[in-house]
Write a protein that holds these residues in place. Structure first.
Motif, short mmCIF file in Angstrom:
data_model
loop_
_atom_site.label_atom_id
_atom_site.label_comp_id
_atom_site.label_asym_id
_atom_site.label_seq_id
_atom_site.Cartn_x
_atom_site.Cartn_y
_atom_site.Cartn_z
N ARG A 1 0.91 -1.23 -0.05
CA ARG A 1 -0.03 -0.04 0.02
C ARG A 1 0.90 1.23 0.01
NH1 ARG A 1 -5.52 -1.69 0.81
NH2 ARG A 1 -5.36 -3.50 1.77
N ARG A 2 2.23 0.97 0.43
CA ARG A 2 3.08 2.35 0.45
C ARG A 2 3.99 2.52 -0.97
NH1 ARG A 2 6.39 1.85 5.65
NH2 ARG A 2 4.96 -0.01 6.43
N GLY A 3 3.44 1.70 -1.92
CA GLY A 3 4.03 1.71 -3.28
C GLY A 3 5.47 0.95 -3.30
N GLN A 4 5.80 0.21 -2.40
CA GLN A 4 7.07 -0.41 -2.37
C GLN A 4 7.12 -1.84 -3.01
OE1 GLN A 4 6.88 -0.40 1.91
NE2 GLN A 4 8.32 1.36 2.01
N SER A 5 8.11 -2.23 -3.76
CA SER A 5 8.17 -3.52 -4.35
C SER A 5 9.06 -4.44 -3.65
CB SER A 5 8.76 -3.19 -5.83
OG SER A 5 10.23 -3.06 -5.65
N PRO A 6 8.82 -5.48 -3.94
CA PRO A 6 9.81 -6.64 -3.16
C PRO A 6 11.28 -6.38 -3.29
CG PRO A 6 7.79 -7.90 -3.92
CD PRO A 6 7.96 -6.47 -4.57
N LEU A 7 11.48 -6.04 -4.46
CA LEU A 7 13.06 -5.57 -4.79
C LEU A 7 13.48 -4.47 -4.11
CD1 LEU A 7 15.60 -6.58 -6.56
CD2 LEU A 7 14.54 -4.82 -8.50
N PHE B 1 16.79 -2.36 0.18
CA PHE B 1 16.82 -1.81 1.60
C PHE B 1 17.49 -2.39 2.62
CE2 PHE B 1 14.78 -0.46 5.70
CZ PHE B 1 15.06 0.73 5.77
N LYS B 2 17.05 -3.72 2.78
CA LYS B 2 17.85 -4.53 3.86
C LYS B 2 18.88 -5.32 3.31
CE LYS B 2 15.51 -5.71 6.93
NZ LYS B 2 15.37 -5.31 8.31
N GLN B 3 19.53 -4.76 2.22
CA GLN B 3 20.83 -5.26 2.02
C GLN B 3 20.62 -6.95 1.53
OE1 GLN B 3 24.18 -3.35 3.68
NE2 GLN B 3 23.14 -1.38 3.74
N ALA B 4 19.72 -7.52 1.22
CA ALA B 4 19.67 -8.75 0.97
C ALA B 4 20.08 -9.17 -0.43
CB ALA B 4 18.12 -9.29 1.17
N ASP B 5 21.29 -9.22 -0.70
CA ASP B 5 21.82 -9.18 -2.10
C ASP B 5 21.38 -10.59 -2.98
OD1 ASP B 5 22.95 -7.04 -1.71
OD2 ASP B 5 24.90 -7.56 -1.62
N GLU B 6 21.39 -11.42 -2.18
CA GLU B 6 21.01 -12.88 -2.79
C GLU B 6 19.35 -12.69 -3.26
OE1 GLU B 6 21.27 -16.51 -4.33
OE2 GLU B 6 22.90 -15.13 -4.06
N VAL B 7 18.64 -12.19 -2.56
CA VAL B 7 17.24 -12.08 -2.77
C VAL B 7 17.05 -10.83 -4.14
CG1 VAL B 7 15.13 -11.14 -1.89
CG2 VAL B 7 16.32 -12.64 -0.58
N VAL B 8 18.01 -9.94 -4.20
CA VAL B 8 17.93 -8.99 -5.31
C VAL B 8 18.26 -9.78 -6.40
CG1 VAL B 8 19.40 -7.10 -6.32
CG2 VAL B 8 18.62 -7.02 -3.78
N ARG B 9 19.14 -10.79 -6.46
CA ARG B 9 19.56 -11.50 -7.56
C ARG B 9 18.46 -12.30 -7.98
NH1 ARG B 9 20.70 -16.31 -8.83
NH2 ARG B 9 20.62 -17.06 -6.60
N VAL B 10 17.81 -13.12 -7.02
CA VAL B 10 16.69 -13.84 -7.31
C VAL B 10 15.57 -13.23 -8.01
CG1 VAL B 10 15.02 -15.35 -6.54
CG2 VAL B 10 17.30 -15.66 -5.67
N LEU B 11 15.15 -12.07 -7.41
CA LEU B 11 14.29 -11.19 -7.89
C LEU B 11 14.68 -10.62 -9.36
CD1 LEU B 11 13.00 -9.37 -4.73
CD2 LEU B 11 11.70 -11.15 -5.95
N LEU B 12 15.65 -10.22 -9.68
CA LEU B 12 16.19 -9.71 -11.05
C LEU B 12 16.23 -10.57 -12.13
CD1 LEU B 12 19.26 -7.28 -9.97
CD2 LEU B 12 16.93 -6.74 -10.80
N GLU B 13 16.63 -12.21 -11.79
CA GLU B 13 16.49 -13.10 -12.46
C GLU B 13 15.19 -13.50 -12.79
OE1 GLU B 13 18.91 -16.27 -10.83
OE2 GLU B 13 20.72 -15.20 -11.42
N ALA B 14 14.18 -13.09 -11.85
CA ALA B 14 12.89 -13.36 -12.08
C ALA B 14 12.27 -12.22 -12.99
CB ALA B 14 11.94 -13.69 -10.85
#
Length: 129
Positions: free
Chosen positions: A77-83, A88-101
């Protein structure tokens, strides 16, 4: 992990599924989605299971949800995306997974790209530091 709630209370079950996403119980959460739980189940703030897993740095859970068709662009509701949450949380592996998706670094407010710039990490999206 908490015990499975009584199946007669759908709100308790939904909250339990959100907790599984936060805690990174990928196998159990995937089993519930495979059994019919909505992969894009959303809490009162508009956070999907994927958003919660991304924000809490749970790459295996993010991957399991993506494999099951979770919407990588769903914004809360705040317009924030999972990526953006993962950046923001410096979750680099999650960033990689989401970009690959196929997650769009320019979606949301602020976008993941803007968030990376705010935190001095523009290289996450191929920009010079």
């Amino acid at each position: 992990m908490t015990e499975v709630p009584d199946g007669s209370d759908p709100v308790a079950l939904a909250n339990w599924l959100f907790d599984l996403a936060r805690q990174g119980d990928a196998a159990r959460l995937a089993a519930y989605v495979d059994a019919g739980a909505p992969v894009d189940l959303t809490d009162a703030e508009g956070n999907t299971l994927l958003m919660l897993a991304a924000y809490h740095d749970q790459p295996a859970t993010v991957a399991a949800l993506v494999e099951r068709g979770a919407d990588v662009e769903a914004q809360n509701r705040r317009g924030q995306s999972p990526l953006a949450g993962a950046v923001f949380k410096q979750a680099d592996e999650v960033v990689r997974v989401l970009l690959e998706a196929g997650a769009d670094p320019d979606a949301g407010t602020p976008s993941a790209r803007q968030t990376a710039q705010m935190f001095g990490r523009p290289e996450l999206f191929g920009e010079p530091a």
